[in-house]
Design an enzyme around this catalytic site. Structure first.
Site, PDB file in Angstrom:
ATOM      1  N   CYS A 131       0.803  -1.472   0.165  1.00 32.29           N
ATOM      2  CA  CYS A 131       0.423  -0.278   0.048  1.00 32.29           C
ATOM      3  C   CYS A 131       0.853   1.087  -0.251  1.00 32.29           C
ATOM      4  CB  CYS A 131      -0.795   0.166   1.662  1.00 32.29           C
ATOM      5  SG  CYS A 131      -0.298  -0.576   2.968  1.00 32.29           S
ATOM      6  N   HIS A 239      -3.403   6.247   4.254  1.00 34.74           N
ATOM      7  CA  HIS A 239      -1.879   6.226   4.885  1.00 34.74           C
ATOM      8  C   HIS A 239      -0.936   7.643   4.825  1.00 34.74           C
ATOM      9  CE1 HIS A 239      -1.440   2.310   5.849  1.00 34.74           C
ATOM     10  NE2 HIS A 239      -0.932   1.920   4.931  1.00 34.74           N
TER      11      HIS A 239
END
Ligand code: A2P
Length: 335
Positions: A131, A239
């Site tokens: 990710c 994130h």
């Protein structure tokens, strides 16, 4: 076949990423003739609702027998190592979200906007990158093409959703003052853990080395040096990354903003007079990679600072995996 759609297995369908995959498949109208929701024996037999229908969750061996056209895996490396080759051997295209195959020389590691062109018909196991790497390469690729990145220093601020359901439960328990199972070695609420994934012999974490190695593989350029510090923060989704990039060539910040904004899937949010910058709270639930705080690093020539935020379960996992499937579909994989 295409009139009716494809037989699609989602392995890990009951997990955080698997649930997002189902949502994304539905949202993007991926042509599904038959869905095979797959999980561990613990969940087999339970009912899963998808697109107005109820499906029974099955085990991986049962999914294999049903010979899906495509199987999207997000159930951890052990499951992928054991099962992906068996699906591929019978002609199923596997898109694997675990780290099991990413650095295997024979396996393509793909972010469609960045390197979809590397995919060939014989690729039956295709790896979905980490990710943190996906959002980094989305911001790096158009700038690398223009200014040639030499060295990247990245610090991540990673949400707990990347660890899975158990991490979400840990934070909920901490917030409500209950005792229970801890997935992290320390409390995560009101804390920052400079520790994502396991520690390796070189004192970096596995997550940090994924950023180093996967970035080069996706950019197709081993000369780009990436130095990473990965930090888990008490954010439930999305994130963030502080990214410092040294380029070979000079750049102008206005041009960097334009180049980034023109790249498919990237959106610039960068206006200091209106406090406009990307944040995980607002990136969560979206598919784009948001970039802001774009500025020259005045301490070194040809060097840029930027702040890159994306929903780790979407573009960082599920959306990217579904985009790989869409890319294959558009290139007649199943015609
Ligand atoms: P289950 O819900 O039955 O445990 P998360 O990372 O969010 O916890 O999700 C992990 C996903 O991987 C879940 O869907 C989980 O299913 C699935 N999973 C875990 N172990 C296996 C296994 N051995 N075989 C198949 N699926 C598995």
């Amino acid at each position: 076949m295409m009139k009716e759609g494809l037989k699609v297995a989602v392995v890990g369908a009951t997990g955080m990423v698997g649930q997002t995959m189902l949502k994304v498949l539905k949202e993007r109208n991926f042509p599904i003739a038959e869905l095979i929701p797959t999980a561990s024996a613990r969940s087999a037999g339970s009912t899963l609702h998808f697109s107005g229908k109820d499906y029974t969750v099955v085990t991986v061996d049962e999914a294999l027998v049903r010979k899906p056209d495509v199987a999207i895996f997000s159930a951890g490396s052990d499951v992928s190592i054991k099962w992906a080759p068996q699906f591929a051997a019978q002609g199923t295209t596997v898109i694997d979200n675990s780290s099991a195959w990413r650095m295997n020389e024979k396996i393509k590691l793909v972010v469609p906007e960045v390197n979809g062109n590397v995919l060939q018909n014989e690729d039956l196991i295709i790896a979905n990158p980490n990710c943190s790497t996906i959002q980094l390469v989305m911001a790096l690729k158009p700038l690398h093409d223009t200014f040639q990145a030499k060295r990247v220093v990245v610090s991540t601020y990673q949400s707990i959703s990347g660890t899975g359901m158990a991490a979400m439960k840990q934070m909920e328990m901490e917030r409500s003052g209950e005792d229970g199972a801890m997935v992290y070695p320390y409390p995560i609420d009101r804390n920052c853990l400079p520790h994502c994934d396991i520690f390796l012999e070189n004192d970096y974490t596995k997550e940090e080395m994924k950023l180093t190695h996967e970035t080069c593989k996706i950019l197709g350029d081993d000369k780009v040096k990436v130095s990473a510090t990965a930090v888990r923060v008490p954010v439930s989704g999305g994130h963030s990354e502080s990214v410092n990039v040294e380029f070979e060539k000079p750049f102008e910040v206005g041009n960097v903003r334009r180049i980034l904004n023109d790249f498919p899937g990237v959106k610039v949010q960068d206006q200091t007079d209106t406090n406009t910058y990307p944040m995980p709270l607002y990136a969560s639930g979206k598919d784009e990679v948001f970039v802001g705080r774009i500025r020259e690093d005045f301490t070194q020539e040809n060097t840029l600072n930027m702040w890159v935020v994306s929903d780790n379960l979407r573009k960082g996992a599920a959306t990217n995996a579904v985009q790989i499937a869409e890319f294959l579909l558009a290139n007649n994989r199943w015609s």
